[in-house]
Design a protein around this motif. Structure first.
Motif, short mmCIF file in Angstrom:
data_model
loop_
_atom_site.label_atom_id
_atom_site.label_comp_id
_atom_site.label_asym_id
_atom_site.label_seq_id
_atom_site.Cartn_x
_atom_site.Cartn_y
_atom_site.Cartn_z
N PHE A 86 54.76 25.20 35.00
CA PHE A 86 55.00 24.52 36.27
C PHE A 86 56.28 23.68 36.20
CE2 PHE A 86 54.57 21.15 39.38
CZ PHE A 86 54.15 21.84 40.51
N ALA A 87 56.49 23.00 35.06
CA ALA A 87 57.70 22.19 34.89
C ALA A 87 58.94 23.07 34.95
CB ALA A 87 57.64 21.43 33.57
N PHE A 88 58.86 24.26 34.36
CA PHE A 88 60.00 25.17 34.40
C PHE A 88 60.25 25.66 35.83
CE2 PHE A 88 62.01 29.38 33.86
CZ PHE A 88 63.10 29.01 33.11
N LEU B 201 58.60 20.99 47.23
CA LEU B 201 57.67 21.67 48.13
C LEU B 201 57.63 23.17 47.88
CD1 LEU B 201 58.43 19.73 51.45
CD2 LEU B 201 56.47 19.45 49.91
N VAL B 202 58.80 23.77 47.63
CA VAL B 202 58.84 25.22 47.37
C VAL B 202 58.15 25.53 46.05
CG1 VAL B 202 60.35 27.18 46.89
CG2 VAL B 202 60.90 25.62 48.76
N ALA C 210 53.71 27.97 43.35
CA ALA C 210 52.61 27.84 42.39
C ALA C 210 51.28 28.15 43.06
CB ALA C 210 52.60 26.43 41.80
N GLY C 211 51.12 27.73 44.32
CA GLY C 211 49.90 28.05 45.04
C GLY C 211 49.71 29.54 45.24
N LEU C 212 50.80 30.23 45.59
CA LEU C 212 50.73 31.68 45.74
C LEU C 212 50.35 32.36 44.43
CD1 LEU C 212 53.78 32.60 48.00
CD2 LEU C 212 51.37 33.03 48.50
N LEU C 213 50.99 31.94 43.34
CA LEU C 213 50.70 32.54 42.04
C LEU C 213 49.24 32.32 41.65
CD1 LEU C 213 53.92 31.65 40.00
CD2 LEU C 213 53.38 33.76 41.21
N ALA C 214 48.73 31.11 41.91
CA ALA C 214 47.33 30.84 41.60
C ALA C 214 46.40 31.70 42.44
CB ALA C 214 47.04 29.35 41.82
N TRP C 215 46.76 31.90 43.71
CA TRP C 215 45.96 32.75 44.59
C TRP C 215 45.95 34.19 44.10
CZ3 TRP C 215 47.79 35.25 49.66
CH2 TRP C 215 46.71 35.83 50.32
N TRP C 216 47.10 34.63 43.56
CA TRP C 216 47.19 35.99 43.03
C TRP C 216 46.47 36.14 41.68
CZ3 TRP C 216 53.19 36.28 43.93
CH2 TRP C 216 53.43 36.36 45.32
N THR D 246 54.37 40.97 38.23
CA THR D 246 55.23 40.69 39.38
C THR D 246 55.69 39.24 39.43
OG1 THR D 246 53.99 42.36 40.62
CG2 THR D 246 55.34 40.85 41.91
N ALA D 247 54.87 38.33 38.91
CA ALA D 247 55.08 36.90 39.11
C ALA D 247 56.46 36.37 38.68
CB ALA D 247 53.97 36.12 38.39
N PRO D 248 56.98 36.69 37.50
CA PRO D 248 58.25 36.07 37.10
C PRO D 248 59.41 36.33 38.06
CG PRO D 248 57.16 37.03 35.20
CD PRO D 248 56.41 37.50 36.40
N LEU D 249 59.60 37.58 38.46
CA LEU D 249 60.70 37.90 39.36
C LEU D 249 60.40 37.42 40.78
CD1 LEU D 249 63.47 39.13 39.56
CD2 LEU D 249 62.41 41.35 39.98
N ALA D 250 59.14 37.57 41.21
CA ALA D 250 58.77 37.13 42.56
C ALA D 250 58.96 35.63 42.71
CB ALA D 250 57.32 37.51 42.85
N ALA D 251 58.52 34.86 41.72
CA ALA D 251 58.67 33.41 41.78
C ALA D 251 60.14 33.02 41.82
CB ALA D 251 57.98 32.76 40.59
#
Length: 319
Positions: A190-192, A169-170, A175-181, A130-135
């Motif tokens: 992260f740079a991308f 900030l976004v 990144a925080g959400l992805l780490a939590w998941w 889910t992460a690539p499209l969600a991010a």
């Protein structure tokens, strides 16, 4: 009467366009020419190629060539047939929709040959799929909301600062959400994320500068239609949607880039795409004058001359 008819027609037209550009993408999904690779001895290879159809494009290649094709994401899956055994190899950096189709087709080919099948691929969690499209969607929404609030709150200066601060900030919150998941991000990933967020925010800020709140008509529509397209692989899309929407949507490049960086750490075209988007945003921010802020009470400034209370154009005419 006239207003009632116009608003009714407008609602129907908008509903039709949204259905065409969003749900229509998924409703017309059908595989065609999905690239797959098969490694097999000659007698079996002939039978495998006979299974080729309009839905799949099966290439019979050597083992080394098959693994190179899979690594370069030129095929969605590889079937290696050996005496008494068939192995399906998948690449987690490939779009999950394409991988799923590949696994189903290649499993059917192996079972048709009467062989037991095993699958070799890196384990991918639901969050990682889910992460690539969600991010990508979150980065877009964050920049869009920041740009919209800048207009609503009648911001005047430092629009570029609002955009870049929002991007940072976004990116951090995403990144925080992805780490939590449970999604592990390395430094290049992260740079991308930061590059994508910055490009989105600058472009959106530039559009809000020139169009004001009307920019939501463009940005909102892009948000509604792009994820539905970017979540698919081109070989599953109707050719019209593939050419008109998938070929250019920035959500596709961000999702593909993030997916690649999560698993094999290599992107190239994506950096250029988002560099170009950021440059376009900077050009829009530097060019021309900002759009006139809409008055909260709906009154439009007609240029009243305070000396006599008449509009300037009328005062000049009476002179």
């Amino acid at each position: 009467m006239r207003t009632a008819l116009v608003t009714a027609v407008a609602g129907a037209v908008v509903a039709f366009l949204l259905g065409l550009l969003t749900f229509g993408v998924q409703a017309t999904v059908h595989p065609h020419d999905v690239p797959l690779a098969v490694v097999a001895p000659p007698p079996v290879a002939d039978r495998v190629q006979a299974a080729d159809s309009a839905e799949v494009d099966i290439r019979v290649v050597s083992a080394d060539e098959a693994r190179n094709l899979l690594r370069d994401k030129e095929v969605y899956g590889v079937l290696e047939i050996a005496p008494g055994q068939a192995t399906i190899r998948l690449n987690p950096a490939v779009n999950p929709s394409g991988t799923q189709v590949a696994q189903q087709v290649l499993t059917g080919v192996a079972q048709g040959a009467g062989l037991p099948v095993r699958t070799e691929t890196q384990a991918v969690s639901a969050a990682e799929r889910t992460a690539p499209l969600a991010a990508s969607a979150l980065l877009w929404v964050g920049g869009m909301v920041a740009g919209l609030l800048f207009v609503v709150l009648k911001g005047r200066d430092l629009r570029w600062l609002s955009a870049t601060a929002a991007a940072v900030l976004v990116t951090g919150s995403t990144a925080g959400l992805l780490a939590w998941w449970g999604v592990t991000l390395n430094v290049p990933t992260f740079a991308f994320l930061l590059a994508v967020a910055t490009a989105f925010a600058l472009l959106q800020a530039g559009l809000f500068k020139h169009l004001g709140i009307r920019a939501m008509g463009v940005l909102g529509l892009l948000y509604l239609m792009a994820p539905a397209v970017a979540g698919q692989v081109p070989e599953l899309l109707n050719p019209v949607y593939r050419a008109v929407l998938w070929s250019w949507t920035p959500f596709r490049f961000s999702a593909e880039g993030l997916r690649s960086l999560l698993y094999d750490g290599s992107v190239s075209t994506e950096w250029w795409v988002f560099g170009g988007i950021a440059l376009l945003g900077v050009v829009l921010l530097l060019a021309g004058k900002k759009a006139q802020t809409d008055r909260a009470d709906g009154i439009v400034d007609v240029g009243v001359d305070q000396a006599d209370g008449l509009p300037r154009a009328e005062r000049q005419h009476t002179a």
